[in-house]
Motif scaffolding. Structure first.
Motif, PDB file in Angstrom:
ATOM      1  N   UNK A 242     -39.019  13.276  15.751  1.00  0.00           N
ATOM      2  CA  UNK A 242     -37.689  13.643  16.239  1.00  0.00           C
ATOM      3  C   UNK A 242     -36.866  12.411  16.581  1.00  0.00           C
ATOM      4  N   UNK A 243     -37.487  11.433  17.250  1.00  0.00           N
ATOM      5  CA  UNK A 243     -36.769  10.203  17.582  1.00  0.00           C
ATOM      6  C   UNK A 243     -36.374   9.467  16.298  1.00  0.00           C
ATOM      7  N   UNK A 244     -37.285   9.429  15.331  1.00  0.00           N
ATOM      8  CA  UNK A 244     -36.959   8.798  14.054  1.00  0.00           C
ATOM      9  C   UNK A 244     -35.799   9.523  13.374  1.00  0.00           C
ATOM     10  N   UNK A 245     -35.769  10.854  13.498  1.00  0.00           N
ATOM     11  CA  UNK A 245     -34.679  11.627  12.897  1.00  0.00           C
ATOM     12  C   UNK A 245     -33.343  11.248  13.525  1.00  0.00           C
ATOM     13  N   UNK A 246     -33.327  11.094  14.863  1.00  0.00           N
ATOM     14  CA  UNK A 246     -32.092  10.680  15.538  1.00  0.00           C
ATOM     15  C   UNK A 246     -31.682   9.280  15.092  1.00  0.00           C
ATOM     16  N   UNK A 247     -32.666   8.357  15.060  1.00  0.00           N
ATOM     17  CA  UNK A 247     -32.371   6.969  14.699  1.00  0.00           C
ATOM     18  C   UNK A 247     -31.873   6.863  13.259  1.00  0.00           C
ATOM     19  N   UNK A 248     -32.532   7.559  12.333  1.00  0.00           N
ATOM     20  CA  UNK A 248     -32.157   7.467  10.926  1.00  0.00           C
ATOM     21  C   UNK A 248     -30.825   8.159  10.665  1.00  0.00           C
ATOM     22  N   UNK A 249     -30.646   9.354  11.247  1.00  0.00           N
ATOM     23  CA  UNK A 249     -29.368  10.058  11.083  1.00  0.00           C
ATOM     24  C   UNK A 249     -28.218   9.213  11.598  1.00  0.00           C
ATOM     25  N   UNK A 250     -28.407   8.655  12.805  1.00  0.00           N
ATOM     26  CA  UNK A 250     -27.363   7.804  13.359  1.00  0.00           C
ATOM     27  C   UNK A 250     -27.146   6.553  12.537  1.00  0.00           C
ATOM     28  N   UNK A 251     -28.236   5.974  12.021  1.00  0.00           N
ATOM     29  CA  UNK A 251     -28.116   4.762  11.223  1.00  0.00           C
ATOM     30  C   UNK A 251     -27.277   4.951   9.972  1.00  0.00           C
ATOM     31  N   UNK A 252     -27.369   6.136   9.373  1.00  0.00           N
ATOM     32  CA  UNK A 252     -26.563   6.425   8.185  1.00  0.00           C
ATOM     33  C   UNK A 252     -25.128   6.842   8.537  1.00  0.00           C
ATOM     34  N   UNK A 253     -24.952   7.533   9.676  1.00  0.00           N
ATOM     35  CA  UNK A 253     -23.635   8.069  10.010  1.00  0.00           C
ATOM     36  C   UNK A 253     -22.769   7.079  10.781  1.00  0.00           C
ATOM     37  N   UNK A 254     -23.398   6.238  11.619  1.00  0.00           N
ATOM     38  CA  UNK A 254     -22.631   5.348  12.491  1.00  0.00           C
ATOM     39  C   UNK A 254     -21.657   4.458  11.710  1.00  0.00           C
ATOM     40  N   UNK A 255     -22.068   3.873  10.551  1.00  0.00           N
ATOM     41  CA  UNK A 255     -21.108   3.043   9.814  1.00  0.00           C
ATOM     42  C   UNK A 255     -19.845   3.793   9.406  1.00  0.00           C
ATOM     43  N   UNK A 256     -19.930   5.122   9.309  1.00  0.00           N
ATOM     44  CA  UNK A 256     -18.750   5.896   8.930  1.00  0.00           C
ATOM     45  C   UNK A 256     -17.685   5.877  10.029  1.00  0.00           C
ATOM     46  N   UNK A 257     -18.114   5.629  11.285  1.00  0.00           N
ATOM     47  CA  UNK A 257     -17.173   5.573  12.393  1.00  0.00           C
ATOM     48  C   UNK A 257     -16.567   4.183  12.568  1.00  0.00           C
ATOM     49  N   UNK A 258     -17.117   3.206  11.846  1.00  0.00           N
ATOM     50  CA  UNK A 258     -16.636   1.818  12.031  1.00  0.00           C
ATOM     51  C   UNK A 258     -15.237   1.643  11.436  1.00  0.00           C
TER      52      UNK A 258
END
Length: 295
Positions: A279-295
């Motif tokens: 679950x923690x990996x899912x949060x980290x990976x999901x955020x890792x792919x989505x966060x650049x979209x907010x930059x």
């Protein structure tokens, strides 16, 4: 300084800090449970399908604990008879949504990314807690003796009279967790002492699809503490690592450190431990792919 000495000092410092923090948080939770009473806590944490995990997320966001010091509060919630979905939501959200980690994300990546991170983590935590409950993972919580459990609940006698029994309960609850804690700290100290920054850039550098998931996995044994996340993140971004992999590494390390996972083995059965890490990996990976979209 030799690498062996560095590892030894890292282990000693982390052990002293985590044991002191664990005892302090555990004792505070025992006193809080005694003051409020288990029935009141159970009533507050209770709720429908969505309300219980939402309360767990709110409690996690208001408690600025590292991943290891989340465990005493989790044990207190289980002792008080909190819904499993609330306990699961608290366990996931506590090290990932507290004000300190939000501040670190804002300083590293900007407030827009911080807001995006908070939204992604909130939604993901809620869905994961509901999924854990739906899968019946509550049955994978071991029947461990929680400090003060199984005793007749007596009226609150005042702060001073309650200190000594609270301390005894805290020590009793800490004993079965010491061995898993030391094992996890040993592995974490070795990784911290011998894994160079250049290795992280090699395995999770920019331009690769696998950089984000690899960084999330690598972050777990690195145990990126909240207070060290900012300098680590700044060093990696300045060295050329993309914000997605840096984010995934920090969240993986902050949310599921080896010491915490080791301690959870005393409370959870293997399937639930594996589900927590996933679950923690899912949060980290999901955020890792989505966060650049907010930059």
């Amino acid at each position: 300084m030799s690498e062996a000495l560095r590892v030894t000092l890292t282990f000693a410092a982390l052990a002293a800090e985590l044991i002191a923090l664990f005892l302090l948080v555990s004792m505070a939770v025992v006193l809080l449970n005694r003051k409020l009473g288990e029935k009141r806590l159970q009533s507050w944490l209770a709720g429908g399908t969505f309300m219980a995990p939402l309360k767990g997320i709110a409690l996690g966001a208001l408690t600025p604990f590292c991943s290891c010091s989340t465990l005493p509060m989790l044990l207190g919630m289980l002792k008080a008879g909190a819904p499993f979905s609330a306990a699961a939501a608290f366990l996931i959200s506590s090290p990932l949504l507290d004000p300190i980690i939000l501040g670190v994300v804002a300083l590293l990546f900007g407030w827009k990314i911080m807001v995006g991170y908070a939204a992604v983590t909130f939604v993901t935590t809620l869905l994961l807690a509901l999924l854990w409950d739906r899968l019946g993972l509550a049955q994978d919580v071991k029947r461990v003796r929680v400090a003060g459990s199984g005793e007749h609940e007596e009226p609150w006698r005042g702060f001073k009279p309650e200190l000594r029994p609270a301390w005894e309960q805290t020590k009793s609850g800490m004993k079965p967790l010491l061995l898993p804690l030391f094992i996890g700290l040993s592995v974490g100290a070795l990784v911290y002492g011998f894994v160079p920054e250049s290795f992280l850039l090699d395995v999770a550098g920019p331009g690769s699809f696998w950089a984000v998931p690899i960084a999330a996995v690598v972050g777990i044994p690195l145990y990126v503490r909240t207070e060290s996340a900012l300098p680590v993140g700044l060093a990696l971004t300045s060295a050329g690592m993309g914000i997605g992999p840096v984010f995934a590494l920090i969240i993986g390390g902050a949310g599921a450190s080896i010491p915490e996972v080791s301690m959870l083995t005393a409370v959870f059965k293997p399937r639930l431990v594996a589900t927590f890490v996933g679950s923690i990996l899912a949060v980290a990976i999901t955020g890792g792919f989505l966060i650049p979209l907010f930059a």
